[in-house]
Scaffold this motif. Structure first.
Motif, short mmCIF file in Angstrom:
data_model
loop_
_atom_site.label_atom_id
_atom_site.label_comp_id
_atom_site.label_asym_id
_atom_site.label_seq_id
_atom_site.Cartn_x
_atom_site.Cartn_y
_atom_site.Cartn_z
N UNK A 96 38.42 43.85 52.56
CA UNK A 96 38.67 43.64 53.99
C UNK A 96 39.26 44.89 54.64
N UNK A 97 39.93 45.73 53.83
CA UNK A 97 40.64 46.88 54.39
C UNK A 97 40.30 48.22 53.75
N UNK A 98 39.63 48.21 52.58
CA UNK A 98 39.31 49.45 51.88
C UNK A 98 38.11 49.23 50.96
N UNK A 99 37.55 50.31 50.44
CA UNK A 99 36.45 50.22 49.49
C UNK A 99 36.93 49.47 48.25
N UNK A 100 36.14 48.50 47.81
CA UNK A 100 36.53 47.69 46.67
C UNK A 100 35.29 47.37 45.83
#
Length: 155
Positions: A75-79
């Motif tokens: 939701x907030x960073x590359x994962x």
């Protein structure tokens, strides 16, 4: 958000989170989208895994099991890596994230609205925190499933 209010910490909450039905866009190519519904399900017995079913207009849906942490981080960073990856889109009208699912045969890219998904994931973390999600896992059963069970003598 105050550190003591982290969504990753369990708080007293109901033991059930209803499935989340999201309208998502599947990217068919660089300029074409197709609306698809995706149902996200949480099972407190397997809290580290979220079951996502992409519902087809005709025929059976496609089911993927995706790590809850991968979705939360995406939701907030590359994962993620390899067959499942998620990352936020560029800032725009509505907050969203890209979810890329790959197999040897096919690749599918979806744009997911993040607000509803974030709220739903937070509810799952109130039932089982990130710190305790592996506590209830039946490691022996899991390992037996991976190895095909105990060997019988003489085989």
């Amino acid at each position: 958000m105050h550190p003591d209010q982290s969504p990753l910490r369990a708080r007293s909450a109901p033991r059930h989170v209803p499935p989340l039905l999201l309208d998502v866009d599947q990217m068919l190519d660089e300029f074409s989208r197709q609306a698809v519904q995706a149902e996200f399900r949480f099972d407190p017995a397997m809290p580290a895994v979220i079951t996502v079913e992409f519902l087809a207009e005709r025929g059976p849906g496609v089911v993927w099991r995706i790590g809850r942490e991968l979705l939360h981080r995406g939701l907030t960073e590359m994962s993620g890596s390899r067959d499942v990856r998620m990352w936020p889109t560029l800032p725009g009208e509505r907050p969203s994230s890209w979810l890329l699912l790959e197999t040897q045969e096919v690749e599918a890219l979806f744009e997911l609205p993040t607000a509803e998904l974030a709220e739903w994931l937070d509810a799952t973390y109130r039932i089982t925190s990130a710190e305790t999600e592996m506590d209830a896992l039946d490691w022996d059963g899991f390992l037996l499933g991976l190895t095909g069970g105990p060997e019988t003598p003489g085989e």
